[in-house]
Design a protein around this motif. Structure first.
Motif, short mmCIF file in Angstrom:
data_model
loop_
_atom_site.label_atom_id
_atom_site.label_comp_id
_atom_site.label_asym_id
_atom_site.label_seq_id
_atom_site.Cartn_x
_atom_site.Cartn_y
_atom_site.Cartn_z
N ASP A 1 50.18 27.29 33.55
CA ASP A 1 50.96 27.18 34.78
C ASP A 1 52.35 27.74 34.50
O ASP A 1 53.15 27.10 33.82
N PRO A 2 52.64 28.94 35.01
CA PRO A 2 53.94 29.56 34.73
C PRO A 2 55.13 28.69 35.15
O PRO A 2 56.13 28.63 34.45
N ARG B 1 46.33 42.79 37.77
CA ARG B 1 46.30 43.44 39.09
C ARG B 1 45.11 44.39 39.17
O ARG B 1 44.69 44.97 38.16
N GLY C 1 44.73 38.56 39.77
CA GLY C 1 45.56 37.48 40.28
C GLY C 1 45.88 36.41 39.25
O GLY C 1 46.77 35.60 39.46
N GLU C 2 45.18 36.41 38.11
CA GLU C 2 45.45 35.42 37.08
C GLU C 2 46.65 35.84 36.23
O GLU C 2 46.87 37.03 36.00
N ALA C 3 47.39 34.84 35.74
CA ALA C 3 48.48 35.12 34.80
C ALA C 3 47.88 35.56 33.47
O ALA C 3 46.99 34.90 32.93
N ILE D 1 50.78 39.43 35.72
CA ILE D 1 49.60 39.07 36.51
C ILE D 1 48.58 40.21 36.43
O ILE D 1 48.95 41.38 36.50
N THR E 1 44.00 29.23 30.84
CA THR E 1 45.02 29.51 31.84
C THR E 1 46.26 28.66 31.55
O THR E 1 46.19 27.69 30.79
N THR F 1 56.39 36.60 34.13
CA THR F 1 54.95 36.34 34.07
C THR F 1 54.22 37.59 34.53
O THR F 1 54.49 38.11 35.61
#
Length: 147
Positions: free
Chosen positions: A11-12, A37, A88-90, A35, A9, A33
């Motif tokens: 952090d954008p 969905r 929900g994750e980038a 995500i 992961t 970014t």
């Protein structure tokens, strides 16, 4: 040019801040970014992203180099994840820095279109009722015609 293909992961916000701080001579920084969905209203368990490591990184580096030359970019950042990603994750990030906003926006849009339709990633949606590979979408292919 910073190209990363990784399972971890990110952090954008921290990436955007670091990219902007390193681009002090630029007049514009654009970030995007993507995500993961859930398009099926709560049925997506995760998205599996597969790739060929050497091929993927070199392909993204080549297209980023084209963007740098075409829009006179000062800097480019592309992060794309692989592995199992939950809703929900980038999944990816593109950042471009240029002297003027038009170049930064156009280059970011170009890179996002490329990543969506031509980068060598394979995506499988794993849902509560099964799993399917994600097919290319006509609108993603059509978006490439702008470039």
């Amino acid at each position: 040019m910073d190209i990363r293909v990784q399972p971890a992961t990110f952090d954008p916000g921290a990436e955007a801040n670091a990219f902007t701080a390193a681009s002090r001579g630029s007049g514009a920084v654009v970030t995007f970014t993507g995500i993961v969905r859930d398009t099926e209203a709560g049925t997506l368990r995760h998205l599996e992203i597969e790739h060929y490591p050497g091929m993927t990184a070199s392909s993204i580096k080549a297209i980023a180099g084209e963007a740098v030359a075409r829009w006179s970019l000062d800097a480019v950042l592309v992060i794309h994840r692989h592995g199992a990603l939950a809703p929900g994750e980038a999944i990816m990030m593109v950042a471009t820095a240029a002297r003027h906003r038009a170049g930064a926006f156009a280059a970011a849009d170009f890179l996002m279109d490329y990543l969506k339709s031509r980068a060598p990633f394979w995506k499988k949606e794993v849902r509560t009722d099964g799993a399917d590979w994600v097919d290319a979408k006509a609108e993603d292919e059509a978006a490439l015609s702008r470039w």
